[in-house]
Each structure stands twice: as C-alpha cells, then as structure tokens.
Design a protein around this motif. Structure first.
Motif, PDB file in Angstrom:
ATOM      1  N   UNK A 159      42.654 -27.764 -70.089  1.00 31.88           N
ATOM      2  CA  UNK A 159      42.177 -27.256 -68.798  1.00 31.88           C
ATOM      3  C   UNK A 159      43.321 -27.139 -67.791  1.00 31.88           C
ATOM      4  N   UNK A 209      45.232 -24.036 -68.603  1.00 34.78           N
ATOM      5  CA  UNK A 209      44.483 -22.829 -68.198  1.00 34.78           C
ATOM      6  C   UNK A 209      44.585 -22.643 -66.686  1.00 34.78           C
ATOM      7  N   UNK A 210      44.423 -23.748 -65.961  1.00 35.59           N
ATOM      8  CA  UNK A 210      44.482 -23.650 -64.494  1.00 35.59           C
ATOM      9  C   UNK A 210      45.853 -23.142 -64.035  1.00 35.59           C
ATOM     10  N   UNK A 265      46.731 -19.423 -66.421  1.00 35.94           N
ATOM     11  CA  UNK A 265      45.787 -18.289 -66.328  1.00 35.94           C
ATOM     12  C   UNK A 265      45.369 -18.057 -64.890  1.00 35.94           C
ATOM     13  N   UNK A 266      44.815 -19.114 -64.285  1.00 32.21           N
ATOM     14  CA  UNK A 266      44.286 -18.933 -62.930  1.00 32.21           C
ATOM     15  C   UNK A 266      45.401 -18.885 -61.897  1.00 32.21           C
ATOM     16  N   UNK A 306      43.035 -16.821 -70.741  1.00 28.44           N
ATOM     17  CA  UNK A 306      42.448 -18.170 -70.806  1.00 28.44           C
ATOM     18  C   UNK A 306      41.691 -18.425 -72.094  1.00 28.44           C
ATOM     19  N   UNK A 307      41.222 -17.382 -72.770  1.00 25.66           N
ATOM     20  CA  UNK A 307      40.378 -17.657 -73.933  1.00 25.66           C
ATOM     21  C   UNK A 307      40.426 -16.521 -74.945  1.00 25.66           C
ATOM     22  N   UNK A 308      39.816 -16.790 -76.092  1.00 27.66           N
ATOM     23  CA  UNK A 308      39.653 -15.839 -77.188  1.00 27.66           C
ATOM     24  C   UNK A 308      40.962 -15.520 -77.900  1.00 27.66           C
ATOM     25  N   UNK A 309      40.896 -14.691 -78.960  1.00 32.81           N
ATOM     26  CA  UNK A 309      42.080 -14.339 -79.748  1.00 32.81           C
ATOM     27  C   UNK A 309      42.680 -13.015 -79.312  1.00 32.81           C
ATOM     28  N   UNK A 318      47.565 -14.848 -76.613  1.00 30.92           N
ATOM     29  CA  UNK A 318      46.342 -15.662 -76.671  1.00 30.92           C
ATOM     30  C   UNK A 318      46.561 -16.979 -77.422  1.00 30.92           C
ATOM     31  N   UNK A 359      36.876 -24.968 -78.738  1.00 29.92           N
ATOM     32  CA  UNK A 359      35.750 -24.763 -77.819  1.00 29.92           C
ATOM     33  C   UNK A 359      36.269 -24.344 -76.442  1.00 29.92           C
ATOM     34  N   UNK A 360      37.282 -25.044 -75.943  1.00 30.52           N
ATOM     35  CA  UNK A 360      37.767 -24.735 -74.586  1.00 30.52           C
ATOM     36  C   UNK A 360      38.400 -23.347 -74.537  1.00 30.52           C
ATOM     37  N   UNK A 361      39.191 -22.999 -75.550  1.00 29.53           N
ATOM     38  CA  UNK A 361      39.860 -21.695 -75.529  1.00 29.53           C
ATOM     39  C   UNK A 361      39.018 -20.602 -76.200  1.00 29.53           C
ATOM     40  N   UNK A 362      37.779 -20.921 -76.533  1.00 27.74           N
ATOM     41  CA  UNK A 362      36.882 -19.964 -77.190  1.00 27.74           C
ATOM     42  C   UNK A 362      37.556 -19.361 -78.418  1.00 27.74           C
ATOM     43  N   UNK A 420      34.526 -24.633 -84.056  1.00 27.35           N
ATOM     44  CA  UNK A 420      33.288 -24.147 -83.427  1.00 27.35           C
ATOM     45  C   UNK A 420      32.178 -23.971 -84.457  1.00 27.35           C
TER      46      UNK A 420
END
Lengths: 327, 560
Positions: free
Chosen positions: A155, A158-159, A162-163, A170-173, A193, A272-275, A281
C-alpha cells in the motif's frame, strides 16, 4: 543421480496422494458449504439443494471419496487424472489454474531473481565490511523490511508511486486497451505493472536472504582453509570469490529450494492488493466459495511445487558440494 | 446602421443561446468500471451476485425497462423489447407485443421463442437456476409442475403470453416476467444438465446495447457497443471495460488516478475525502436499498437444535418483546449513523424502504435512544444488579450473550463494538464473535446464533414473507424465528391486492405492527456510494441501479 531423482519422484506419489486425501476430508468437514452463496431471500431455496445434488454433496462421505478417486461410477476420478469442474466457475479446474499459474510464475520468478541479486550482493558486502556504517545500515534496513507486513509495504508503494508520483500503475497486469499496443509497448506495459508487486515480494525476501548470506559468509571466512588460502599467497579476490563464496552459498541453495512454495504462498496478499490474476487469488476465492475441486487442484499444485523445490535443492546441493554427491 | 443592429442582435442571441447549454453526447471512448470480484457466468439464467448482474444488464434484453417515480415511490414500466403489453382474463393473462427489429449478436432475430425456451430452462431442476422462484405463479399441471404449454404461449414470433394460476399484483406480474433470456437457437443444442458448463456462458451471444468482446478471468471483461440496439437509443460509449480489483484501497486509488471511471461501494470517509480533495471526481448514491439490523433469536436455539427443530420454546431473554424494546433503546443508533455513515445513512425503522412512499408509514417514529428508559424497562422485567457487580442479573443468571457477525465487514465491526459499549453502560455483557461469511450464512439458515448483525437488500417490490412469515421451517430467512399471525395475515392481504395503491395502506399497518413488535433492532439504511470520474457524463445513479440508463453515458475527452 538420475535414478536418485526417479526414486524421489516415485516416493512423492504416495505423499501427494496422502496430502490430497487429507485435504478432501478436511474441507468437507470444515464449516460452510459450496452452495452458501445461493442462500439468499431473493434466491429460490431449492437452488442450493439442487446444486448439492448436482455436485454429489448429498452422498455419504465414503461414497463421495470413492467417486472422487474414480473407483465408483462414473469412474472418472483423480486416479484417471480427472480433477473435475470448479463448482463456482463451472470450468475444468486445470483450465482455471493454468492461466493463473503462468501469471504467478512471471511474478514470483522475477521476484526470486531480485531477491537473490539484492540478498547475495548485500549479504557478501555486509560480511566483508562487518561493522562499518553501510553494514550497520544494511542490517537495520533488512530487519526493518523483514518485519514489515507485505500488505503495508504494497500500500505504501502504491500511495507513493501511483497516487503520489503517478509513475506506475496501481494494479493488474496490463493497462486498459493494452491489446491495441505494439509488441514492444505491450511488454513495456507489462514491465511497468510488474515493478511494484515484484518489489514487494523480492525486497521482502531479500531482507532475509541478506541475513543468511552475511552470517554464512562470516562463518566461512573464519575457517582454517580460508586462512590457508591467504597464507599460500592467493590474492583476496580468489580467496573470497573462489573459496569462500562457494561454501558460503551452500545453505542458500536450500533456501532457494524452499523459496518456491514461499513465493507462491507469499504472493497471495500481494496478488490481492495489486489485483494480479495469479494462483494466490484463485486459492483465496476457492477457499471462500468452498470450491472443493479447485481447492484440491490448488493443493495438488502446491504439493508438487514444494516437493519439486526440495528435490531441486537436494540436486543443486549435490552438484555444488562434492561431499554430499550421491553415486 | 440597421444592418449592424441586426447583426449584433443575431450574435447576441446565438451567444446567449449557447450559454448554459449542455454539450451534445458524442459516440466513442472507453469507460472503465472497477469491480470487486469477477463475474461467475455471463448467463441471466445462472448468474449470481451483484458483479455478475452488473455485466449481464448490458448484454441481455429486457421486455420492459423499469423507472422509479420518486413522487410516490412506485415503479414505472416503459417499453423495451416489448412494444406494449396488456392484461386479459381479469389479470390472469399478461400479453406482451414484441418488436421485430431486435437481433442477437450472431445476426439471428430475437423472437418470442427465445423467451419461452429460456423460461423452460429457468424451470428445469437440472439447470438449478437461482431465479426459478419467479415462475411460481405460472399455471401448473396436476403434479404441481409448471405446465409450460399452457403457462407461456407464443402464437407468433412477436407475441408472448404469460398465464398465471391466480391474479396478483400487476407490478409483481411484470417483474416476474422480466427474467433475462438467452438465444434459443444456441441453447437448444445443449442438454439441460450441461447448461452450466456451456461455453456460451463464457462467450455470450447477446442482444442489447453492448456485445461481448473478451473475458480474461480475474482481469477484465470487455464489451463493445452494439449500434444495432436502439431501444430507446444506441449507447454512446464505444467500450465498457470491467476491471477486477479485489482490494478496496486499490480500487479507490485507481479511481483517484483516473485509471478507473466508476467505483461502487466506497466508504463514507472515502466519499467525504473525494468531495473535498478530488475535483475531477463526483459522488452519486443509491439510497434506501440496504439496511442492517441486530437479530435477536425469539426461540431457544439450544433446545430447538437438540430437539431437531421440533421444540419451539421462547428464548429466555430475547423471547420477551419488552426486553427487545429495551435493547433497541439502549443502542445509540443515532451515534452509530453519525459515527460511521454520516450523511450517507439514516436510522432504520423497519423493513420497508423509505423510498416506497406508497407503503412506508412515516407516522412510525424511531424508538428513542434512551439508556435510562431501557434500564427502567429491564428492571420492570426483573433484570436488576442484585449483587452490585455492575452487571444485571435475574434469578441468579447474568445478562450476558454473544452477538455474531461475518468477518471482513468494517461497518458491522464498528456497529458491533458500539453495541457492546452501549450495552455495557447499562450492565449487559455482550460478547462479540466474528465468523467467516460462508459459516455465518449457514449459521443464519440453521438458526445457530442467539444474536447477530446482518443486513438485507430490499427488492423493488415488497415481499416480507421470507423474513417475517411465521412458518419458520419454510421461511428459512426468518433467522430470528419471529411468529405473528397478525403479520402473516397482513402480508397475505397486501400480496393479494392487484394494485400497489390498494396494497399501500396494508403495508403501512404492517410497518407499524412489525416495528412495535421489534422482532429485530433496526440499525440504519446505508447508501451504496458510487465514485464517478467527471469525464463520464450523464450518469443517473438512482435507487434502481448505479448503472441506470447507462446508454445515456458519454465522454468528451480523448483520454481513453
């Protein structure tokens, strides 16, 4: 060596079978059931009952086990290599797992490389410069990262990236509409990613690898044969890289072997966090939805990985250390 | 000079005319919707869960479109695939007249045969559709099975006739005949037992504003615009991408960074934060569809379980209506709303949504949050702190019990901790127990908990029987085992009224009777908070759906 490997593989068969059998009974005896998602005031109560019947869950447990093995009609159980269809996704379980396994291996193999690269380099540096400021900084830093939970590190990254800075997704491939990119752009998109989840897994593992390598190296460089090597006039580079490092890395081989299952299980929270659509998962979803065939297939894969990791470690150990080589 | 004046006037009129004019929708662009979990099966016969429903609604046709009238809280039905409809035989027959210009995405025409065939699959036990209960009112044969030959008639491709066993509320008849349908020409080739594993569930042939493009499990589902579906007009957005992101924090960051355009289920804190700090986002809410409550078991669970569901004996504490009332008064529901939900919730006083103005009894007022009065009632019932240890007791037994709820729900965790603290103040020991969702659901069904916190999503038509019907073996969702002949008869009277406006007064009485009985402690209504990127225009989140009239959405930028 080949016969040793074959022996080990044959020995693994009853082990895996026992593991799956225990899993079969444990998940069925655990509270909750696969049709609980159909228990809802807006859903016909007969649906859950019908699905239980369709899934064969109304049979007595020994009959379920017989069918699962394939020794009772319709005679297509795990003995024939048939792991069944996922209750929740209604697809063959290995179809679901094969997609996810590739994604997890992309993540964990890169993370393992990063782990070794950082862990071995800093561990050796730390041992050779014991007590200096950088060694102390590495020691404090590795302990800090090692004690940090994966989800928190994820997290925070990501903060920041990404943010805050907007540098990394922040997420997915892949990004949205990634299929419209050229091949080079597509891989660059995949790399972007991958950076954060790989860092979370790799850096966290590297924190412990640093400690192992440091202590192992320290132990080795105090041995008599290292003193002998120095005394016979070998230059320091040969002493460290040829004589000390080979011996210092022997325990690391065991760690690498054991890292495979760790990286698979450690990837659950990260995925889970990064989808990230990987095994973590699939496993979590299977457990929460009480998807028995999928849980058993996941256990099978995990069991294979653990056994393969151990076998690999033993073989590598034998290759690296002539003292334990098997004739 | 006149020429200059005329020119100036024309320019002024044009300028004034353009001021405040909303831009015209344009075709194109991609909208990304972040979902918490993957869809299960893209088939209206089988799909379960809100995320599956969110995708399916873009793909499969409806006979009518629903609209909500906020002035009286009733549903309105407008034409969609059905051009018009009419009732005959005093409400026993509902006839839909269908369009002839609708096509499946493989080019085959949509016909009444698709509807009849789909309903046959809904009713087939081998398919085990979760919506088979919608068919309960259709004509049955002597064996009690639905007689599809008589229940659903298709005299031609553009007419479908539903025949019911008895006349009942017209809105419910319309809702019960709104089940999504699938292409018969594909599913006729599949045996009923294999419908669940059919590849069409993964690559659906659709007939609505969007067509299926791709599905990468646990990653994304992509739909593309179907310009041929023009009911009431074609959609403007070219692509809809559903991204599967399980972690709420990550979904929120994706919304804030602009990678996702629409995210449902935000927390009230996140919504307040967005409103203050993110001018490129907006918040819309779906109100009055979800409430949460504390259930108090009316029967003694232990005896009920040991007697294999035969002996129904009142619970030693919660079997008493006065005790339940006192507990409600002791729980500071106002602070609960203020502390967690803020403006995104309100105190709940019954199972009927405040949005249903025709049925909601606004003269029913919430019980006061008054711990002293609660204590007074408890003393009257014999619960007094005899031994001075700060805990109420009666006949040597302390006032102590356990509230169970499911883990992983921060709102319920907050409510449970607040309830524990409120009850402790008046001398009641309340233990907290969190169990995994599947275990919790099964426990509710099997009446394993003496007290629990759960919630309910209300339907757009009112059906209280499953939760409040006295036949506790049949109505398994009556988890507290509430039994009242008065409520039973009122539910029956309301359900048999043909017109909702005739049922309204009955529901208002029902509302009061249930609240006075306090079968449960109603806590709060909470909003489904939806964060939307301002690039997506003309969204209409309302009580019906966060995706209501999605075909009106458009974007006017080139980001995606």
């Amino acid at each position: 060596m080949v016969s040793y490997i074959i022996q080990r593989i044959l020995g693994a068969v009853p082990l895996i079978f026992g593991l799956l059998t225990i899993t079969f009974f444990i998940i069925r005896l655990a509270p909750g059931d696969p049709t609980s998602m159909f228990i809802d005031p807006n859903i016909d109560p007969r649906t859950a009952e019908q699905l239980k019947e369709n899934f064969g869950l109304n049979d007595p447990l020994p009959i379920q086990y017989g069918k699962w093995l394939g020794v009772l009609p319709p005679f297509n159980g795990i003995i024939e290599g048939e792991f069944g269809v996922s209750f929740s996704k209604q697809r063959p379980v290995f179809e679901i797992i094969s997609d996810a396994l590739v994604n997890t291996l992309i993540l964990t193999s890169v993370a393992l490389l990063l782990d070794l690269l950082i862990g071995v380099t800093l561990g050796i540096y730390s041992a050779l410069h014991r007590g200096d400021q950088l060694d102390q900084a590495i020691t404090v830093g590795s302990l800090f990262i090692y004690s940090m939970p994966h989800f928190w590190l994820a997290l925070i990254l990501i903060l920041i990236f990404s943010l805050g800075l907007g540098w990394l997704p922040a997420s997915q491939m892949h990004s949205v509409n990634a299929e419209q990119l050229s091949i080079i752009e597509y891989f660059w998109d995949l790399i972007r990613h991958t950076v954060m989840p790989v860092c979370v897994l790799g850096i966290a593992s590297a924190a412990s690898t640093v400690r192992y390598v440091r202590s192992s190296m320290l132990e080795v460089i105090q041995q008599d044969y290292i003193r002998t090597a120095r005394a016979k006039g070998l230059n320091e580079r040969s002493v460290i890289w040829k004589h000390a490092l080979r011996n210092a890395l022997l325990p690391l081989i065991t760690i690498i072997g054991l890292s495979f299952p760790f990286l698979l299980s450690g990837a659950v929270i990260t995925e889970v966090i990064f989808a990230w659509p990987g095994m973590g998962r699939v496993t979590i979803d299977a457990i929460f939805s009480r998807d028995y065939p999928l849980i058993i297939a996941n256990t099978f894969v995990a069991g294979i990985v653990v056994i393969a990791g151990n076998l690999l470690a033993d073989v590598m150990y034998a290759v690296a250390d002539p003292r334990v080589r098997i004739k | 000079m006149k020429w200059i004046a005329a020119w100036t006037f024309t320019v002024a009129v044009l300028l004034l005319g353009s001021c405040g004019k909303t831009p015209l929708p344009v075709n194109g662009g991609t909208v990304v919707i972040a979902l918490s979990s993957d869809a299960d099966l893209l088939n209206p016969l089988l799909g379960t869960g809100s995320n599956t429903g969110a995708v399916i609604q873009f793909l499969f046709p409806d006979l009518t479109e629903q609209d909500f009238n906020p002035s009286d809280g009733t549903l309105r039905f407008t034409p969609s695939y059905a051009k018009s409809w009419e009732w005959k035989k005093e409400g026993l027959t509902l006839i839909y007249h269908l369009r002839t210009d609708a096509f499946w995405s493989d080019g085959i025409q949509v016909t009444s045969q698709d509807i009849k065939f789909s309903y046959q699959l809904y009713g087939d036990p081998k398919v085990a559709s979760p919506r088979s209960n919608y068919l309960n009112y259709l004509i049955k044969n002597n064996d009690g099975q639905i007689d599809f030959d008589r229940a659903i008639e298709t005299p031609d491709d553009s007419t479908v006739i539903f025949n019911f066993e008895s006349a009942y509320q017209k809105d419910q008849q319309l809702l019960h005949t709104q089940l999504g349908f699938v292409p018969a020409h594909l599913f006729q080739k599949i045996k009923a037992k294999d419908v669940r594993t059919a590849s069409s569930n993964w690559k659906p042939v659709s007939a609505k504003h969007y067509a299926f493009l791709s599905w990468v499990p646990k990653q994304e589902i992509v739909l593309v615009r179907n310009p041929r579906w023009v009911i009431p007009h074609a959609a403007y957005i070219d692509r809809l991408v559903f991204r599967i992101i399980p972690e709420m924090s990550t979904r929120l960051i994706e919304l804030k960074t602009g990678t996702a355009d629409i995210v449902e289920g935000l927390s009230p804190d996140d919504a307040v934060d967005i409103e203050k700090q993110d001018p490129h986002l907006r918040i819309e809410t779906q109100k009055y569809r979800r409430f949460e409550y504390v259930g108090w078991s009316h029967l003694d669970n232990e005896i009920y379980k040991k007697s294999k569901h035969k002996i129904v004996q009142p619970h030693p504490i919660f079997g008493n209506k006065q005790i339940r009332k006192a507990l409600t008064m002791a729980i500071r529901r106002d602070e609960l709303v203020e502390g967690w939900l803020g403006k995104y919730g309100q105190i709940c006083i019954g199972p009927i949504s405040p949005a249903f103005l025709w049925a909601y009894n606004d003269s029913v007022k919430p019980m006061p949050c008054d711990p002293e009065k609660a204590l007074f009632i408890l003393r009257q019932e014999g619960w007094i702190d005899h031994d001075g240890d700060g805990i109420l007791d009666k006949e040597g037994k302390k006032f102590e019990f356990t509230i169970t709820t499911n883990s992983g729900n921060p709102r319920r965790a907050f409510a449970l901790q607040k309830i524990q603290s409120d009850l402790k103040k008046i001398g009641i020991i309340c233990h907290a127990e969190w169990v995994e969702s599947s275990v919790f659901t099964n426990g509710l069904k099997n009446k394993e908990f003496e007290a629990f916190i759960t919630g309910h999503n209300v339907n757009m038509t009112i059906d209280l029987l499953p939760q409040y019907g006295s036949d506790i073996e049949r109505n398994t969702f009556n988890a507290v085992s509430y039994q009242s002949w008065k409520v039973d008869s009122l539910i029956h009277v309301a359900a048999s009224a043909i017109d909702v406006h005739h049922a309204g007064p009955v529901y208002k009485i029902l509302h009061r009777v249930i609240y006075e009985d306090q079968p449960v402690t109603y806590l709060y209504w909470y909003d489904n908070i939806v964060g939307i990127n301002n690039r997506v225009r003309d969204t209409h989140v309302n009580i019906l759906s966060p995706y209501y009239r999605y075909y009106d959405w458009y974007v006017q930028d080139s980001i995606r």
